[in-house]
Structures are given as structure tokens and as C-alpha cells.
Design a protein around this motif. Structure first.
Motif, PDB file in Angstrom:
ATOM      1  N   PRO A 118      45.090  25.293  56.064  1.00  0.00           N
ATOM      2  CA  PRO A 118      46.347  25.939  56.312  1.00  0.00           C
ATOM      3  C   PRO A 118      46.636  26.813  55.017  1.00  0.00           C
ATOM      4  O   PRO A 118      46.760  26.128  53.767  1.00  0.00           O
ATOM      5  N   ILE A 119      47.165  28.168  54.972  1.00  0.00           N
ATOM      6  CA  ILE A 119      47.501  28.731  53.597  1.00  0.00           C
ATOM      7  C   ILE A 119      48.852  28.133  53.234  1.00  0.00           C
ATOM      8  O   ILE A 119      48.734  27.839  51.940  1.00  0.00           O
ATOM      9  N   PRO A 120      49.814  27.713  54.056  1.00  0.00           N
ATOM     10  CA  PRO A 120      50.969  26.995  53.409  1.00  0.00           C
ATOM     11  C   PRO A 120      50.718  25.852  52.466  1.00  0.00           C
ATOM     12  O   PRO A 120      50.990  25.585  51.321  1.00  0.00           O
ATOM     13  N   GLN A 121      49.737  25.060  53.160  1.00  0.00           N
ATOM     14  CA  GLN A 121      49.308  23.765  52.314  1.00  0.00           C
ATOM     15  C   GLN A 121      48.418  24.236  51.079  1.00  0.00           C
ATOM     16  O   GLN A 121      48.681  23.651  50.069  1.00  0.00           O
ATOM     17  N   THR A 122      47.866  25.216  51.018  1.00  0.00           N
ATOM     18  CA  THR A 122      46.791  25.585  49.861  1.00  0.00           C
ATOM     19  C   THR A 122      47.774  26.314  48.821  1.00  0.00           C
ATOM     20  O   THR A 122      47.394  25.947  47.841  1.00  0.00           O
ATOM     21  N   VAL A 123      48.697  26.760  49.182  1.00  0.00           N
ATOM     22  CA  VAL A 123      49.624  27.562  48.206  1.00  0.00           C
ATOM     23  C   VAL A 123      50.317  26.283  47.615  1.00  0.00           C
ATOM     24  O   VAL A 123      50.557  26.314  46.402  1.00  0.00           O
ATOM     25  N   ALA A 124      50.595  25.327  48.424  1.00  0.00           N
ATOM     26  CA  ALA A 124      51.496  24.128  47.646  1.00  0.00           C
ATOM     27  C   ALA A 124      50.643  23.509  46.999  1.00  0.00           C
ATOM     28  O   ALA A 124      50.951  22.877  45.791  1.00  0.00           O
ATOM     29  N   GLU A 325      48.063  40.600  56.048  1.00  0.00           N
ATOM     30  CA  GLU A 325      49.137  40.493  55.244  1.00  0.00           C
ATOM     31  C   GLU A 325      50.566  39.841  55.777  1.00  0.00           C
ATOM     32  O   GLU A 325      51.067  38.911  54.944  1.00  0.00           O
ATOM     33  N   ALA A 326      50.599  39.885  56.969  1.00  0.00           N
ATOM     34  CA  ALA A 326      51.744  39.341  57.705  1.00  0.00           C
ATOM     35  C   ALA A 326      51.467  37.769  57.839  1.00  0.00           C
ATOM     36  O   ALA A 326      52.537  36.987  57.657  1.00  0.00           O
ATOM     37  N   GLU A 327      50.081  37.325  57.883  1.00  0.00           N
ATOM     38  CA  GLU A 327      49.858  35.925  58.031  1.00  0.00           C
ATOM     39  C   GLU A 327      50.176  35.355  56.529  1.00  0.00           C
ATOM     40  O   GLU A 327      50.822  34.350  56.623  1.00  0.00           O
ATOM     41  N   PHE A 328      49.872  36.077  55.690  1.00  0.00           N
ATOM     42  CA  PHE A 328      49.988  35.554  54.140  1.00  0.00           C
ATOM     43  C   PHE A 328      51.612  35.616  53.993  1.00  0.00           C
ATOM     44  O   PHE A 328      51.914  34.481  53.359  1.00  0.00           O
ATOM     45  N   GLU A 329      52.293  36.449  54.361  1.00  0.00           N
ATOM     46  CA  GLU A 329      53.721  36.333  53.740  1.00  0.00           C
ATOM     47  C   GLU A 329      54.433  35.466  54.496  1.00  0.00           C
ATOM     48  O   GLU A 329      55.379  34.739  54.085  1.00  0.00           O
ATOM     49  N   ALA A 330      53.985  35.094  55.856  1.00  0.00           N
ATOM     50  CA  ALA A 330      54.813  34.046  56.590  1.00  0.00           C
ATOM     51  C   ALA A 330      54.489  32.630  55.894  1.00  0.00           C
ATOM     52  O   ALA A 330      55.394  31.829  55.851  1.00  0.00           O
ATOM     53  N   ALA A 331      53.155  32.676  55.563  1.00  0.00           N
ATOM     54  CA  ALA A 331      52.604  31.223  55.058  1.00  0.00           C
ATOM     55  C   ALA A 331      53.528  31.014  53.680  1.00  0.00           C
ATOM     56  O   ALA A 331      53.518  29.865  53.416  1.00  0.00           O
ATOM     57  N   VAL A 332      53.436  31.951  52.881  1.00  0.00           N
ATOM     58  CA  VAL A 332      54.179  31.697  51.623  1.00  0.00           C
ATOM     59  C   VAL A 332      55.568  31.519  51.611  1.00  0.00           C
ATOM     60  O   VAL A 332      56.530  30.581  51.113  1.00  0.00           O
ATOM     61  N   THR A 333      56.370  31.995  52.883  1.00  0.00           N
ATOM     62  CA  THR A 333      57.762  31.887  53.076  1.00  0.00           C
ATOM     63  C   THR A 333      57.645  30.314  53.271  1.00  0.00           C
ATOM     64  O   THR A 333      58.661  29.420  53.199  1.00  0.00           O
TER      65      THR A 333
END
Length: 371
Positions: A118-124, A325-333
């Protein structure tokens, strides 16, 4: 994968990356040329697969580009970019199912995202937050390996465990050209070959081991041939051609599932970006080294091919980019909303069952935190 019978010109140690790539043309498996034209129509995957791979390449390129912005605005730690290597990472990881194992290096964020991290976990993770340290329970992906080449023997162990359990699951491990000079690389290939492990070894030859060019760290000009010394198949593929990379990986995965043992795949690509976002590659490589690689952009190559074949439209691509883009921004949020980590969490994901020493250390950290 049968080798070409043509004997190609050998790259001399003094040749830069572009010349080495050109010299390898006769040895590399390729389905579409840099201009998007088809070089082997009989082995092309279907249109749906080609669009699937394109979506993943666009998705991970967006992540790579946005990660730079997050780093520069203080919202992400030091990150190893992979821009220009999308075909190498997507084409290989896309050949797996979620029952298989993925062993990525620190530069293989794109492969992990393709596999399903998942992108949120990857960002973390790249924020050095504990919320990104534990991999999802339903995904057999290991944390990004920082030590060089240690993931190769680990992957063989996982593959042999699956074999012992009687499954048809495989393990896929990544390494760079520099890592292929480490002892772990050779030990793992010998280990896997001797025990017929269902393992796929991906060697991403991107031209650089930090600041050391491939031509300086080895005289070898075809790293896939190292497989021959261990009695296993070696395949060399154009790592900027995602279709060829996918087909080569899918065939290697199927051989492993069929009990035919391991394969080494060398993907010939290029590290267009710096070693990390904190690196300055102009200090160790020249314009001659990087010349020509912009014309081999893997995303542009597949896009050109899809548009030419009528499988992609400008409107369809615009919609795809908006979704990404929408997926990424939601993941960063979502990642921004993870609670601040506590000092004690640094020991929470070391072992499944904490050792007595870790229990004592965690208690000490909690006591210090309370003041």
C-alpha cells in the motif's frame, strides 16, 4: 529463453552506458524497440496485459516523482529514486501472485508497489516511521533490504520452504549489478541450483553501484552468463522494454512452479536518477555516460506502442493519470494521519515473538519516555 545465435560486439571497459547498451543488442531479449515498434509480434502479451503494465509503470513513476517533492518539503526522508527503471521493476513483479515472495532492495519501491504494498505504508517506511516497518500480513513482501545481496540467500530459503510445504509458490529477489560481485550473490545461485529451489533472481544492471560504473567493478559484459557457472538458466532482457521483461519473468516463474528450478534474469537498464535524493551524480558521471538514455524511456516506449496499436487513447491516458494522482494524494493524506511514533516502537517489529532482551529494552524505553 533461447539466446540469439549472433555474436554481438563486446563492450570495452571504457565504453559508457549507452555504448554498452548498444553492444548488448544482439544478446538482449526484446519485444518492442525504443521507438515503440514491434520486434517480435509472436510473443507479445495481449492488449489487456499491456495496458495493465502501462498503468503500473505510470503509477510508480508518479510515486517516484512525488517522493522527490515530499523529500524537498521535509515530508519524507532520504529516498532512493528508481525513475527510468520502471519497466525492469513492473515487468518482473507483475509476473507474481500474492502467494509468492518478493525480496526487494532499497531501490525496488516500484516493484513492491506493483506487487501490492500500500502507498500509505510505503510513504511511512521512507519517513522512517514504524507504521511502515511491518509488512501487511496478506502480502509476502520483505522490508526493503539495505545490506547488499543478503536478500538472495534469504529468498532461496523462502523458496525451499515453499517447496518443502508442497506448494507451487516461488520467491523473487532483486539485486543490482554491484551486488552481483558480492559473495552472497554467488552462494545463493549455487545454493538454489544445487537444491533446485523455485526462485527467480532479478539482476538489474543499471550501470552504477553508487558512484562506481559497472565497467569498473567487473570486466564481465554479460552478467546473465554468471548463471552458467551454477548450472541454471540465465536470461538477458532489455530492461527498458516492459513487455519483454514481463514475458521473461513470467516464463521463469512458470519454470519454477513446474519444478524446473531457479533462473537468473539480467535486466539491462539505466539509473537515470541519482543514487538517492541526497546524491549529486554530476560528481562521478559525465554527460557521455547518460547520453541517449532519454530516448529509451520505458514509459514513453510503451505509451508510443499502445497509441500506435490503438490500445490507448489520449483521453484514456488523461483519465488514468487523474486516477493515479488522486490515489497518491489520498494515500499521503492517510500517511499524514498516522499517529506520531513512540521510542518504544523501534523494537516492536524485530521478531514475531520478542526476545527477553527486547522485552527489557522496550520496558527501559517506556520508562525513559515517562521521564
Amino acid at each position: 529463453m533461447p539466446r540469439s545465435q549472433t555474436t554481438p560486439p563486446q563492450a570495452s571497459p571504457a565504453q559508457p552506458g549507452e555504448a554498452a547498451y548498444q553492444a548488448a543488442q544482439g544478446e538482449m531479449f526484446q519485444l518492442i524497440a525504443p521507438d515503440g515498434s514491434v520486434t517480435d509480434a509472436a510473443r507479445l502479451p495481449g492488449p489487456a496485459t499491456r495496458l495493465h503494465l502501462y498503468r503500473h509503470m505510470r503509477r510508480i513513476r508518479h510515486f517516484d516523482e512525488r517522493a522527490w517533492v515530499l523529500y524537498r518539503t521535509g515530508r519524507m526522508g532520504v529516498f532512493p529514486p528508481f525513475g527510468g527503471m520502471e519497466a525492469s521493476q513492473v515487468g518482473t513483479a507483475a509476473a507474481l501472485t500474492n502467494e509468492d515472495w518478493l525480496f526487494p532492495t532499497y531501490r525496488d519501491t516500484g516493484a513492491a508497489l506493483t506487487y501490492g504494498l500500500p502507498i500509505p505504508q510505503t510513504v511511512a517506511y521512507w519517513r522512517t516511521s514504524p507504521h511502515g516497518w511491518a509488512m501487511p500480513e496478506n502480502l509476502k513482501v520483505l522490508p526493503f533490504y539495505i545490506p547488499i545481496a543478503t536478500q538472495y540467500p534469504h529468498a532461496v530459503g523462502a523458496a525451499l520452504a515453499e517447496k518443502r510445504k508442497g506448494t507451487q509458490n516461488v520467491a523473487m529477489a532483486f539485486i543490482g549489478d554491484g551486488g552481483s560481485s558480492e559473495g552472497d550473490f554467488h552462494e545463493a545461485l549455487n545454493f538454489a541450483g544445487a537444491l533446485n529451489a523455485p526462485c527467480v533472481f532479478v539482476l538489474q544492471n543499471n550501470g552504477w553501484a553508487i558512484s562506481v560504473p559497472t565497467r569498473s567493478q567487473t570486466k564481465a559484459t554479460n552478467l546473465s552468463r554468471r548463471a552458467e557457472g551454477y548450472g541454471i538458466p540465465g536470461v538477458r532482457v532489455d530492461g527498458n522494454d516492459v513487455l519483454a521483461t514481463y514475458v521473461a519473468a513470467a516464463e521463469a516463474v512458470q519454470r519454477a512452479r513446474n519444478g524446473e528450478g531457479p533462473t537468473l534474469i539480467e535486466t539491462v537498464t539505466y539509473r537515470v536518477k541519482p543514487h538517492t535524493v541526497a546524491d549529486d551524480p554530476s560528481r562521478y558521471r559525465s554527460a557521455e555516460d547518460t547520453a541517449g538514455w532519454d530516448t529509451k524511456d520505458p514509459v514513453v516506449r510503451l505509451r508510443t506502442h499502445l497509441l500506435r496499436e490503438g490500445h490507448l487513447t489520449e483521453q484514456g491516458e488523461a483519465e488514468l493519470l487523474r486516477e493515479i494522482e488522486a490515489e497518491f494524494e489520498a494515500a499521503v493524506t492517510e500517511a499524514d494521519q498516522f499517529p506520531e511514533p513512540t521510542p518504544a516502537e523501534i523494537v516492536d517489529h524485530v521478531f514475531a515473538e520478542p526476545t527477553p532482551a527486547l522485552v527489557r529494552q522496550r520496558a527501559q524505553l517506556l520508562e525513559e519516555e515517562r521521564g
